[in-house]
Design a protein around this motif. Structure first.
Motif, PDB file in Angstrom:
ATOM      1  N   LEU A 150      34.157  39.122  54.569  1.00 25.79           N
ATOM      2  CA  LEU A 150      33.594  38.682  53.293  1.00 25.79           C
ATOM      3  C   LEU A 150      34.353  39.306  52.130  1.00 25.79           C
ATOM      4  N   GLU A 151      34.714  40.580  52.305  1.00 26.59           N
ATOM      5  CA  GLU A 151      35.485  41.235  51.256  1.00 26.59           C
ATOM      6  C   GLU A 151      36.818  40.524  51.059  1.00 26.59           C
ATOM      7  N   ASN A 152      37.439  40.207  52.190  1.00 21.87           N
ATOM      8  CA  ASN A 152      38.724  39.511  52.130  1.00 21.87           C
ATOM      9  C   ASN A 152      38.588  38.160  51.411  1.00 21.87           C
ATOM     10  N   PHE A 153      37.499  37.459  51.708  1.00 18.52           N
ATOM     11  CA  PHE A 153      37.214  36.166  51.073  1.00 18.52           C
ATOM     12  C   PHE A 153      37.173  36.319  49.554  1.00 18.52           C
ATOM     13  N   LEU A 154      36.434  37.302  49.077  1.00 25.12           N
ATOM     14  CA  LEU A 154      36.312  37.516  47.637  1.00 25.12           C
ATOM     15  C   LEU A 154      37.650  37.896  47.020  1.00 25.12           C
ATOM     16  N   LEU A 155      38.404  38.737  47.716  1.00 18.30           N
ATOM     17  CA  LEU A 155      39.685  39.171  47.167  1.00 18.30           C
ATOM     18  C   LEU A 155      40.666  38.010  47.075  1.00 18.30           C
ATOM     19  N   ARG A 156      40.613  37.141  48.078  1.00 21.60           N
ATOM     20  CA  ARG A 156      41.515  35.992  48.041  1.00 21.60           C
ATOM     21  C   ARG A 156      41.212  35.098  46.845  1.00 21.60           C
ATOM     22  N   ILE A 157      39.917  34.897  46.569  1.00 18.08           N
ATOM     23  CA  ILE A 157      39.546  34.070  45.426  1.00 18.08           C
ATOM     24  C   ILE A 157      39.978  34.759  44.137  1.00 18.08           C
ATOM     25  N   ALA A 158      39.726  36.068  44.085  1.00 14.34           N
ATOM     26  CA  ALA A 158      40.061  36.817  42.877  1.00 14.34           C
ATOM     27  C   ALA A 158      41.561  36.837  42.618  1.00 14.34           C
ATOM     28  N   ALA A 159      42.356  36.636  43.665  1.00 11.19           N
ATOM     29  CA  ALA A 159      43.806  36.653  43.498  1.00 11.19           C
ATOM     30  C   ALA A 159      44.374  35.258  43.314  1.00 11.19           C
ATOM     31  N   HIS A 160      43.525  34.247  43.417  1.00  4.54           N
ATOM     32  CA  HIS A 160      44.022  32.868  43.352  1.00  4.54           C
ATOM     33  C   HIS A 160      44.266  32.456  41.902  1.00  4.54           C
ATOM     34  N   PRO A 161      45.435  31.903  41.617  1.00  4.06           N
ATOM     35  CA  PRO A 161      45.785  31.556  40.220  1.00  4.06           C
ATOM     36  C   PRO A 161      44.789  30.609  39.542  1.00  4.06           C
ATOM     37  N   VAL A 162      44.176  29.706  40.325  1.00  5.94           N
ATOM     38  CA  VAL A 162      43.255  28.745  39.719  1.00  5.94           C
ATOM     39  C   VAL A 162      41.810  29.241  39.767  1.00  5.94           C
ATOM     40  N   LEU A 163      41.445  29.842  40.863  1.00  6.19           N
ATOM     41  CA  LEU A 163      40.030  30.188  41.088  1.00  6.19           C
ATOM     42  C   LEU A 163      39.605  31.467  40.390  1.00  6.19           C
ATOM     43  N   THR A 164      40.595  32.298  40.076  1.00  7.87           N
ATOM     44  CA  THR A 164      40.264  33.680  39.711  1.00  7.87           C
ATOM     45  C   THR A 164      39.305  33.823  38.538  1.00  7.87           C
ATOM     46  N   TRP A 165      39.412  32.977  37.523  1.00  4.35           N
ATOM     47  CA  TRP A 165      38.570  33.166  36.353  1.00  4.35           C
ATOM     48  C   TRP A 165      37.357  32.251  36.336  1.00  4.35           C
ATOM     49  N   ASP A 166      37.014  31.654  37.451  1.00  3.45           N
ATOM     50  CA  ASP A 166      35.831  30.801  37.497  1.00  3.45           C
ATOM     51  C   ASP A 166      34.582  31.617  37.155  1.00  3.45           C
ATOM     52  N   LYS A 167      33.800  31.077  36.178  1.00  2.00           N
ATOM     53  CA  LYS A 167      32.652  31.836  35.664  1.00  2.00           C
ATOM     54  C   LYS A 167      31.601  32.087  36.738  1.00  2.00           C
ATOM     55  N   HIS A 168      31.390  31.060  37.518  1.00  2.00           N
ATOM     56  CA  HIS A 168      30.336  31.207  38.518  1.00  2.00           C
ATOM     57  C   HIS A 168      30.728  32.220  39.590  1.00  2.00           C
ATOM     58  N   PHE A 169      32.004  32.282  39.854  1.00  2.00           N
ATOM     59  CA  PHE A 169      32.500  33.268  40.815  1.00  2.00           C
ATOM     60  C   PHE A 169      32.235  34.677  40.290  1.00  2.00           C
ATOM     61  N   ILE A 170      32.561  34.883  39.013  1.00  2.00           N
ATOM     62  CA  ILE A 170      32.367  36.208  38.439  1.00  2.00           C
ATOM     63  C   ILE A 170      30.888  36.556  38.403  1.00  2.00           C
ATOM     64  N   GLU A 171      30.091  35.517  38.116  1.00  3.42           N
ATOM     65  CA  GLU A 171      28.654  35.758  38.075  1.00  3.42           C
ATOM     66  C   GLU A 171      28.139  36.131  39.472  1.00  3.42           C
TER      67      GLU A 171
END
Lengths: 418, 443
Positions: free
Chosen positions: A130-151
């Motif tokens: 799960l940690e890896n999943f979150l880190l991959r999203i956080a490192a993704h050029p498109v997904l990284t700043w998604d508001k709902h993700f940060i929330e």
């Protein structure tokens, strides 16, 4: 193509996602970890239903961060919430090869890997996944700043409410319905067809590999554990011997150590298997993107069909050959009626044409974004798998060397028998 | 080396390759049966179980018989040949002997013997040296082992029957085998010999300890053999799984251009590991399986010899008891004679002669019994001495034998691990090379 310098950001046991240095991702400002797990009970005392929650901790690392981020947060989330996040991302970014979640049920289990999802070992490996999943999203050029993700990362209750209120559940259900329809395209895109086929073979190869590996692991485990029996017998034997006693006793100890050494190396191997499993599921993500492309292409083809049939109709009306009535009775529309119909059809054709344009635009937009991300994915995949396979090699070598050393020591022992 | 004119000698293919493939085809074979009755597709026709001879290599010439430095007797066995005679089919082996002893007229002998001859030899050795530990002959694969042990035994190797076995031409040998041997060579078959329940009055602590030790040793060795067998079975299944595993890497490599080299290297390393593991599995019987079984049979022989000694002790004790009984009988009668009980006249007269009769009988019987006791005692002491000294010798042999078996076993493991290490070292070095080159490209 310019060579973008890439930097690895490490996760607990997984390969680090590559991030172009030029891009600013969430990870430049925030430290994310899934550090703990807890077992909780659901429902009344009569009907206890247990589930596991995981602790997501974030910490702002950059004091001058201009983005609105909670400084230090802790949020408990269960697996289904992660699933909801991923569903949301799937609907919102259909052209992205989404990072997969760790397995929902135990796959490729064997003697040491229990099928129980409450097994502490499984929970810990899921936590890492799960940690890896979150880190991959956080490192993704498109997904990284998604508001709902940060929330999701920082706001425990807030995210739950906004998930419900935005009707994402409905969107996801609709989308799943759409995907279940089988698609037959007139002119399938060869690029995407190739990618979809590749996804299929990647899945099948990894699936076979993981299955076969778990069976070899089981055998290796059994063989090593049986050597503990030797240890016992040699010790007992050494008790009744004079000159041989010492050597036999030592041999017994060495054989015991051989039996216990396998645990650590198979645990390490299991972590590498988890990395391969991630790509097993990545193959499905890849196929998802292709499927989404098909859906859009179908929309385009449908829109084009509409325009084409309207055009045919317009021609027919123009020539006065419309309707069963007119063919039967030879009645011909008055000029007025014909003109009215033609104008109506023209309007529809125009609308249809603009739909086609829009759809075409969507499709090409989707295609270019998708191909870009697929490219990024392929690079990441090569990097990650090279890492995994290297580590697998070094692990095998280490295990073999250890085994060799133990047997050499046993030989030395025995040679000392007078 | 043709024997009798009526037998057809068929040259048996001793090439190891042939035999190992037969071994694979026929996993189970009975050590003790001479004729397996099975037919094979190649040139071997209805052969007696020849599988067990795969370890017997042909000696090219006699100079290959490397004499041990201190030995004056060196015996080797090779060249199994099948003989078809009118009544039976059997295999003979070529026995080559190099000897530098006075009792032997020549320095070199080459004869052919069959399995039954080995059985005969053992029987004769046991008869001649009842308290020597004569190596057993559990199966055809142990022929060389048995010969070696007899050769190295200080007493057995000097036995005249052994000499005959090594030197006599076939015809002479057959003749002397059928001869009835003089009776004194035959050991007194004691009926007590079979009663393992014979309870001795005076337990011999030393031999008892040995018995217990041997029992425990046999138990431990048997455990080790069972464990090894079980592990070997698991290994064989492991090989199957590995053979399913490695081709997947090769398949996958075809769809991953950038990972193809790495995947193929890993696949072939797994394959090499599997082959090495298989070699380990195949070596089981010759490394542990048979040697352990043979040694356990050897321990049985020692136990049996100890029991024989016990029967001698029992006989001795029985004879002493009988002698004592007769002595006390005699004493009682004498006492009676000296103190006659006064009864009515004719009665007492009647008793006297029977009393004298008895005394007379005892007078003859007791010296005989005394002789018997003395001879039993002699036999017992000889037996004790003989057995004790051979036990000492056997203990040393045991240590060396077990040490060798264990070292062989360990060596096979080392071979396996060395092969595996080298396979993975190759892959690792290829990886390092690649990494080195990509680093230099990035610069």
């Amino acid at each position: 193509m310019e060579s973008v310098k890439e930097v690895s950001v490490a996760s607990s046991s997984y390969n680090a996602p590559l991030v172009p240095l030029t891009l600013d991702t969430l990870l430049n400002h925030l430290e994310i970890s899934v550090s703990e797990s807890e077992k909780r009970a659901n429902g009344s005392l009569n009907l206890r239903d247990f589930y596991t929650v995981y602790l997501i901790e974030t910490k702002v690392t950059d004091p001058n961060c201009q983005y609105k981020l909670g400084n230090l947060t802790t949020v408990w989330r269960r697996y289904t919430e992660f699933e909801q996040l991923r569903d949301y991302l799937e609907v919102t970014y259909p052209y992205i090869v989404l990072p997969p979640l760790p397995e929902k049920r135990v796959m490729f289990g064997w003697q040491k890997i229990s099928n129980d999802t409450f097994d502490p070992n499984f929970i810990d490996r899921r936590r890492a996944g799960l940690e890896n999943f979150l880190l991959r999203i956080a490192a993704h050029p498109v997904l990284t700043w998604d508001k709902h993700f940060i929330e999701f990362l920082q706001n425990e209750e807030g995210w739950r409410e906004s998930y419900k209120s935005n009707g994402y559940l409905q969107l996801v259900e609709n989308k799943l319905k759409g995907l279940s329809v089988s698609v037959r395209l007139k002119k399938p895109d060869p690029k995407f067809e190739t990618i979809r086929d590749y996804g299929g073979t990647l899945y099948s190869n990894l699936n076979n590999l993981l299955k076969a590996r778990s069976r070899t692991a089981e055998k290796e485990y059994t063989i090593h554990k049986l050597h503990a029996n030797y240890g016992r017998v040699f010790s007992e034997w050494s008790a009744i011997e004079k000159e041989m006693g010492d050597a036999l006793q030592k041999t017994g100890h060495y054989l015991d150590s051989l039996a216990s050494s396998i645990d650590a190396s198979l645990e390490d191997e299991e972590l590498l298997a988890d990395q391969l499993k991630e790509y097993l599921f990545f193959a499905l993500s890849l196929q998802s993107v292709c499927k989404n492309h098909e859906v859009l292409q179908l929309q385009l083809e449908d829109a084009e069909d509409v325009v084409a049939s309207k055009n045919v109709e317009r021609t027919k009306v123009q020539q006065g050959k419309t309707g069963l009535m007119s063919r039967l009775f030879g009645a011909v529309d008055t000029e007025e009626v014909r003109e009215f119909k033609v104008n109506l059809l023209d309007q529809q054709i125009q609308e249809g044409a603009s739909t086609v344009n829009d759809t075409k635009g969507n499709l090409s937009d989707f295609s270019s974004k998708a191909l870009l991300d697929i490219d990024r994915f392929q690079n990441q995949k090569v990097h990650d798998l090279k890492d995994t396979l290297s580590n697998y090699t070094y692990l095998q070598l280490k295990t073999a060397r250890k085994g060799l050393q133990t047997w050499l020591q046993i030989r030395d022992c025995l040679q000392n028998i007078p | 080396m043709a024997n009798s004119n009526s037998s057809a000698v068929i040259d048996v293919l001793v090439e190891n390759k042939e035999i190992s493939s037969i071994l694979r085809d026929n996993q189970q074979f009975d050590h003790s049966s001479i004729c397996s009755g099975s037919t094979y597709d190649n040139s071997l026709v209805q052969s007696p179980s020849i599988e067990s001879f795969s370890t017997i290599h042909d000696i090219e010439n006699l100079s290959e018989l490397n004499m041990d430095e201190n030995s004056d007797l060196c015996v080797k066995i090779d060249n199994p040949q099948k003989h078809l005679e009118t009544l039976e089919t059997f295999i003979t082996f070529r026995i080559t002997t190099r000897v530098a002893r006075i009792e032997f007229t020549e320095n070199e002998y080459v004869v052919r013997r069959r399995y039954n001859d080995f059985l005969w030899l053992r029987q004769k050795l046991v008869e001649c040296h009842p308290f020597c530990i004569v190596p057993p002959l559990p199966g055809k694969h142990s022929l060389m082992g048995q010969l070696d042990r007899v050769t190295q035994h200080p007493i057995l190797s000097c036995n005249e029957h052994f000499k005959l076995f090594l030197t006599a031409k076939q015809s002479d040998f057959n003749l002397s085998r059928r001869q009835k041997l003089p009776v004194e060579h035959k050991v007194r078959t004691l009926s007590h010999a079979n009663s393992t329940h014979a309870i001795l009055k005076n337990r011999h602590i030393e031999f008892d300890k040995t018995k217990t030790y041997l029992g425990t040793l046999a138990e431990k060795l048997s455990s080790i053999e069972k464990i090894s067998n079980r592990i070997n079975k698991e290994r064989s299944e492991y090989v199957t799984e590995l053979n399913n595993f490695h081709p997947i890497f090769t398949t996958w490599a075809t769809t991953e251009p950038e990972l193809s080299g790495m995947l193929q290297n890993i696949g072939s390393a797994v394959e090499r590991g599997s082959a090495a593991q298989n070699a380990l599995v195949q070596s089981y019987n010759s490394t542990i399986g048979n040697p352990m079984k043979d040694f356990l049979a050897y321990i049985d022989v020692v136990q049996e010899t100890i029991r024989k000694r016990e029967s001698y002790q029992y006989a001795y004790e029985v004879s002493i008891e009988e002698l004592n009984k007769r002595h006390s009988e005699k004493d009682k009668l004498i006492a009676l004679a000296q103190n006659p009980v006064s009864t009515t006249g004719s009665f007492s007269l009647w008793k006297q002669p029977s009393c004298d009769d008895k005394l007379e009988k005892l007078g003859m019987c007791i010296p005989q019994l005394l002789k018997k006791v003395e001879s039993n005692q002699d036999n017992l002491e000889c037996a004790n001495e003989s057995l004790r000294s051979d036990l000492q010798r056997w203990q040393l042999e045991k240590t060396q034998c077990l040490k060798k078996i264990l070292l062989d076993f360990v060596q096979k493991q080392i071979n396996y691990y060395q092969a595996t290490v080298s396979a993975w070292e190759y892959v690792a070095s290829e990886l390092n090379q690649q990494n080195g080159s990509t680093k230099s490209n990035a610069k």
